[in-house]
Design a protein around this motif. Structure first.
Motif, PDB file in Angstrom:
ATOM      1  N   SER A  35      -4.467  -7.265   1.733  1.00 54.08           N
ATOM      2  CA  SER A  35      -5.518  -5.702   0.532  1.00 54.08           C
ATOM      3  C   SER A  35      -4.439  -4.700   1.156  1.00 54.08           C
ATOM      4  O   SER A  35      -3.320  -4.573   1.743  1.00 54.08           O
ATOM      5  CB  SER A  35      -6.483  -5.559   2.762  1.00 54.08           C
ATOM      6  OG  SER A  35      -7.082  -4.448   2.640  1.00 54.08           O
ATOM      7  N   ALA A  36      -4.694  -3.827   0.569  1.00 49.48           N
ATOM      8  CA  ALA A  36      -4.053  -2.730  -0.241  1.00 49.48           C
ATOM      9  C   ALA A  36      -5.031  -1.576   0.658  1.00 49.48           C
ATOM     10  O   ALA A  36      -4.004  -0.229   0.768  1.00 49.48           O
ATOM     11  CB  ALA A  36      -4.709  -2.461  -1.924  1.00 49.48           C
ATOM     12  N   ASP A  37      -5.909  -1.632   1.319  1.00 53.35           N
ATOM     13  CA  ASP A  37      -6.413  -1.324   2.473  1.00 53.35           C
ATOM     14  C   ASP A  37      -6.087  -0.775   3.650  1.00 53.35           C
ATOM     15  O   ASP A  37      -5.940   0.559   4.559  1.00 53.35           O
ATOM     16  CB  ASP A  37      -7.720  -0.797   2.579  1.00 53.35           C
ATOM     17  CG  ASP A  37      -8.956  -0.706   0.966  1.00 53.35           C
ATOM     18  OD1 ASP A  37      -8.704   0.081   0.524  1.00 53.35           O
ATOM     19  OD2 ASP A  37      -9.781  -1.881   1.190  1.00 53.35           O
ATOM     20  N   ALA A  38      -4.717  -1.633   3.993  1.00 50.45           N
ATOM     21  CA  ALA A  38      -4.330  -1.597   5.408  1.00 50.45           C
ATOM     22  C   ALA A  38      -2.866  -0.449   5.104  1.00 50.45           C
ATOM     23  O   ALA A  38      -2.130  -0.589   3.911  1.00 50.45           O
ATOM     24  CB  ALA A  38      -3.114  -2.885   5.649  1.00 50.45           C
ATOM     25  N   ASP A  39      -3.141   0.512   6.396  1.00 51.55           N
ATOM     26  CA  ASP A  39      -2.523   1.579   6.474  1.00 51.55           C
ATOM     27  C   ASP A  39      -1.053   0.641   7.330  1.00 51.55           C
ATOM     28  O   ASP A  39      -1.163   0.077   8.996  1.00 51.55           O
ATOM     29  CB  ASP A  39      -3.241   2.795   7.275  1.00 51.55           C
ATOM     30  CG  ASP A  39      -4.408   3.473   6.729  1.00 51.55           C
ATOM     31  OD1 ASP A  39      -3.542   3.092   5.250  1.00 51.55           O
ATOM     32  OD2 ASP A  39      -4.565   4.578   6.801  1.00 51.55           O
ATOM     33  N   LEU A  40      -0.062   0.748   7.280  1.00 51.79           N
ATOM     34  CA  LEU A  40       0.729  -0.333   7.645  1.00 51.79           C
ATOM     35  C   LEU A  40       2.657   0.937   8.354  1.00 51.79           C
ATOM     36  O   LEU A  40       3.104   1.232   7.044  1.00 51.79           O
ATOM     37  CB  LEU A  40       2.099  -1.321   6.376  1.00 51.79           C
ATOM     38  CG  LEU A  40       2.682  -1.749   7.261  1.00 51.79           C
ATOM     39  CD1 LEU A  40       2.599  -3.094   8.714  1.00 51.79           C
ATOM     40  CD2 LEU A  40       3.590  -2.620   5.959  1.00 51.79           C
ATOM     41  N   PRO A  41       2.370   1.549   9.704  1.00 49.47           N
ATOM     42  CA  PRO A  41       3.635   2.237   9.478  1.00 49.47           C
ATOM     43  C   PRO A  41       5.057   1.607   9.755  1.00 49.47           C
ATOM     44  O   PRO A  41       5.404   0.697   9.943  1.00 49.47           O
ATOM     45  CB  PRO A  41       2.753   2.592  10.877  1.00 49.47           C
ATOM     46  CG  PRO A  41       1.730   1.549  11.492  1.00 49.47           C
ATOM     47  CD  PRO A  41       1.585   0.635  10.281  1.00 49.47           C
ATOM     48  N   SER A  42       5.846   2.704   9.065  1.00 53.57           N
ATOM     49  CA  SER A  42       7.313   2.142   9.320  1.00 53.57           C
ATOM     50  C   SER A  42       7.157   1.733  10.868  1.00 53.57           C
ATOM     51  O   SER A  42       8.688   0.258  10.632  1.00 53.57           O
ATOM     52  CB  SER A  42       8.286   3.375   9.148  1.00 53.57           C
ATOM     53  OG  SER A  42       7.680   3.981   9.592  1.00 53.57           O
ATOM     54  N   ALA A  43       7.227   1.624  12.081  1.00 55.42           N
ATOM     55  CA  ALA A  43       7.550   1.091  12.931  1.00 55.42           C
ATOM     56  C   ALA A  43       6.967   0.156  13.061  1.00 55.42           C
ATOM     57  O   ALA A  43       7.697  -1.027  13.917  1.00 55.42           O
ATOM     58  CB  ALA A  43       6.834   2.125  14.280  1.00 55.42           C
ATOM     59  N   ALA A  44       6.440  -0.564  12.316  1.00 56.09           N
ATOM     60  CA  ALA A  44       5.572  -1.810  12.829  1.00 56.09           C
ATOM     61  C   ALA A  44       5.974  -2.689  11.425  1.00 56.09           C
ATOM     62  O   ALA A  44       6.359  -4.256  12.647  1.00 56.09           O
ATOM     63  CB  ALA A  44       4.165  -2.214  12.239  1.00 56.09           C
ATOM     64  N   LEU A  71       6.549  -2.386  -5.318  1.00 55.43           N
ATOM     65  CA  LEU A  71       5.611  -3.145  -4.465  1.00 55.43           C
ATOM     66  C   LEU A  71       4.750  -2.465  -2.856  1.00 55.43           C
ATOM     67  O   LEU A  71       3.936  -2.884  -3.098  1.00 55.43           O
ATOM     68  CB  LEU A  71       6.284  -4.289  -4.138  1.00 55.43           C
ATOM     69  CG  LEU A  71       6.045  -5.403  -2.899  1.00 55.43           C
ATOM     70  CD1 LEU A  71       5.319  -6.076  -4.137  1.00 55.43           C
ATOM     71  CD2 LEU A  71       6.795  -6.187  -2.196  1.00 55.43           C
ATOM     72  N   ILE A  72       4.944  -1.524  -2.614  1.00 55.56           N
ATOM     73  CA  ILE A  72       4.351  -0.620  -1.301  1.00 55.56           C
ATOM     74  C   ILE A  72       4.397   0.659  -2.032  1.00 55.56           C
ATOM     75  O   ILE A  72       5.385   0.942  -2.851  1.00 55.56           O
ATOM     76  CB  ILE A  72       5.124  -0.835   0.028  1.00 55.56           C
ATOM     77  CG1 ILE A  72       6.718  -0.609  -0.085  1.00 55.56           C
ATOM     78  CG2 ILE A  72       4.653  -2.597   0.158  1.00 55.56           C
ATOM     79  CD1 ILE A  72       6.942  -0.450   1.530  1.00 55.56           C
ATOM     80  N   ALA A  73       3.268   1.585  -1.417  1.00 59.89           N
ATOM     81  CA  ALA A  73       3.878   3.272  -1.425  1.00 59.89           C
ATOM     82  C   ALA A  73       2.975   3.408  -0.034  1.00 59.89           C
ATOM     83  O   ALA A  73       3.268   3.212   0.850  1.00 59.89           O
ATOM     84  CB  ALA A  73       2.313   3.495  -2.498  1.00 59.89           C
ATOM     85  N   THR A  86       0.321  -1.812  -3.080  1.00 56.25           N
ATOM     86  CA  THR A  86      -0.353  -1.395  -3.935  1.00 56.25           C
ATOM     87  C   THR A  86      -1.408  -2.435  -4.655  1.00 56.25           C
ATOM     88  O   THR A  86      -1.111  -3.630  -4.477  1.00 56.25           O
ATOM     89  CB  THR A  86       0.433  -1.419  -5.386  1.00 56.25           C
ATOM     90  OG1 THR A  86       1.484  -2.345  -5.445  1.00 56.25           O
ATOM     91  CG2 THR A  86       1.503  -0.113  -4.212  1.00 56.25           C
ATOM     92  N   PRO A  87      -2.402  -2.093  -5.348  1.00 56.45           N
ATOM     93  CA  PRO A  87      -3.469  -3.645  -5.667  1.00 56.45           C
ATOM     94  C   PRO A  87      -2.826  -3.948  -6.747  1.00 56.45           C
ATOM     95  O   PRO A  87      -2.828  -5.311  -6.698  1.00 56.45           O
ATOM     96  CB  PRO A  87      -4.144  -2.807  -6.445  1.00 56.45           C
ATOM     97  CG  PRO A  87      -4.026  -0.892  -5.907  1.00 56.45           C
ATOM     98  CD  PRO A  87      -2.783  -0.730  -5.964  1.00 56.45           C
ATOM     99  N   ALA A  88      -1.465  -3.719  -7.413  1.00 53.71           N
ATOM    100  CA  ALA A  88      -0.959  -4.770  -8.848  1.00 53.71           C
ATOM    101  C   ALA A  88      -0.259  -5.627  -7.516  1.00 53.71           C
ATOM    102  O   ALA A  88       0.189  -6.740  -7.916  1.00 53.71           O
ATOM    103  CB  ALA A  88       0.032  -3.909  -9.511  1.00 53.71           C
ATOM    104  N   ALA A  89       0.539  -5.220  -6.966  1.00 54.33           N
ATOM    105  CA  ALA A  89       0.983  -5.835  -5.174  1.00 54.33           C
ATOM    106  C   ALA A  89       0.408  -7.356  -4.842  1.00 54.33           C
ATOM    107  O   ALA A  89       0.838  -8.009  -4.365  1.00 54.33           O
ATOM    108  CB  ALA A  89       1.313  -5.227  -4.468  1.00 54.33           C
ATOM    109  N   ILE A  90      -0.549  -6.669  -4.805  1.00 48.89           N
ATOM    110  CA  ILE A  90      -1.712  -7.736  -4.090  1.00 48.89           C
ATOM    111  C   ILE A  90      -1.867  -8.478  -4.892  1.00 48.89           C
ATOM    112  O   ILE A  90      -1.886 -10.396  -4.867  1.00 48.89           O
ATOM    113  CB  ILE A  90      -3.084  -7.289  -3.474  1.00 48.89           C
ATOM    114  CG1 ILE A  90      -3.008  -6.145  -2.137  1.00 48.89           C
ATOM    115  CG2 ILE A  90      -4.006  -8.216  -2.966  1.00 48.89           C
ATOM    116  CD1 ILE A  90      -2.718  -6.615  -1.338  1.00 48.89           C
ATOM    117  N   ALA A  91      -2.614  -8.327  -6.187  1.00 52.97           N
ATOM    118  CA  ALA A  91      -2.883  -9.101  -7.463  1.00 52.97           C
ATOM    119  C   ALA A  91      -1.603 -10.629  -7.532  1.00 52.97           C
ATOM    120  O   ALA A  91      -1.410 -11.460  -7.745  1.00 52.97           O
ATOM    121  CB  ALA A  91      -3.291  -8.764  -8.886  1.00 52.97           C
TER     122      ALA A  91
END
Length: 323
Positions: A35-44, A71-73, A86-91
């Motif tokens: 999912s492009a909606d997930a907020d992924l912390p750098s620490a994770a 790939l990510i933003a 990013t949505p393009a990366a998910i696809a």
């Protein structure tokens, strides 16, 4: 390798022997986030890569490189930073995962068609010649002779466009893209001779031997989550190289017995049996830095229908979000 690869602005890291941190991170994101909606912390992210022996500076560098590749933003300007796919990366992830998990599931649809590229570059154009060879390799071609390259199938549009871009300004360069059939397709001078099929078969056999103990342990249920995460990722990293380099030739062009099916069964057993365990470990290491991890981390599952692999659902009571 007949399946056409998706083309977009996302530039994924090239596979290499052993996983660089950025390649490893791309593999993890492709396998466990959808999912492009997930907020992924750098620490994770740092905690995830630590499971593979990646240091914090290397993990941060991998994040930076994947941002540059699209790939990510970063999500806003928070400190510490938060990222999202990013949505393009998910696809692209979904398409690539289906390609990896579906590879070898059925015999190729064979028409006997080949795309042939012939080119001539003046001696002063050595850099252009090397660029052409790299491009042809990237499109799945192999050298039949010095300046004659082939690949199975009939789709020639992308390679024609790239050759034009590379050579149109090179004085004296000439190139042709042809469609051909071989009169002696399976003979010593036929197209199969261009491939190192002996080496490929040895690679499949080595894959089976390498993962046989893990496959047996997975069947016994004796693999712990931490081991499952690392081992499953390693198996995918190895299998994806086969999916990207095996030309997927028909049986009459292959030496017999051909060990790919045994390797595929080994991979699917490991990948399927360890999916939930690997996901659980990833949630465990990410959750202290990312409390919402359990609601976003998933895994691709090919065991229900190997021809249509999909991200598996999350834990009971937690809806899987999709971008």
């Amino acid at each position: 390798m007949n399946a056409e690869q998706p083309t977009d602005d996302v530039r994924t890291p090239r596979a290499q022997l052993g996983s660089s941190p950025q390649h490893l991170l791309a593999t993890l994101l492709g396998e466990y986030l959808d999912s492009a909606d997930a907020d992924l912390p750098s620490a994770a992210v740092i905690a995830m890569l630590r499971e593979f022996g990646i240091t914090e500076p290397s993990a941060r560098a991998a994040l930076s490189r994947l941002v540059k590749r699209g790939l990510i933003a970063a999500r806003g300007n928070t400190r510490p930073p938060v990222y999202h796919l990013t949505p393009a990366a998910i696809a692209r992830h979904r398409s690539r995962m289906r390609h990896f998990l579906d590879f070898g599931a059925r015999p190729p649809h064979w028409t006997g068609d080949w795309v042939v590229v012939s080119f001539s570059v003046p001696s002063s154009g050595q850099a252009a010649r090397h660029a052409v060879r790299r491009a042809l390799t990237g499109h799945g071609f192999v050298g039949l002779y010095d300046s004659v390259w082939i690949r199975p199938g009939s789709h020639a549009g992308p390679v024609r466009e790239e050759l034009t871009a590379l050579l149109h300004a090179v004085e004296g360069a000439r190139w042709s893209v042809l469609h051909a059939r071989f009169d002696e397709e399976s003979g010593p001078h036929g197209p199969a001779a261009a491939y190192d099929l002996t080496g490929l078969a040895a690679g499949y056999t080595a894959f089976v031997a390498r993962y046989a103990p893990l496959r047996a342990a997975a069947r016994r249920g004796s693999v712990d989550p931490a081991t499952a995460l690392v081992a499953r990722t390693s198996a995918m990293d190895s299998w994806r190289r086969f999916a990207d380099t095996d030309p997927d030739l028909p049986a009459h062009l292959l030496p017999q017995p051909w060990p790919r099916q045994q390797a595929r069964e080994t991979f699917l057993d490991v990948h399927g049996a360890l999916g939930a365990l690997a996901r659980a470990r990833l949630v465990e290491v990410a959750a202290p830095h990312w409390p919402a991890a359990a609601g976003w981390i998933t895994h691709f599952d090919a065991t229900r229908d190997a021809t249509r692999p999909e991200p598996a659902d999350g834990p009971p009571g937690v809806p899987r979000r999709t971008g």
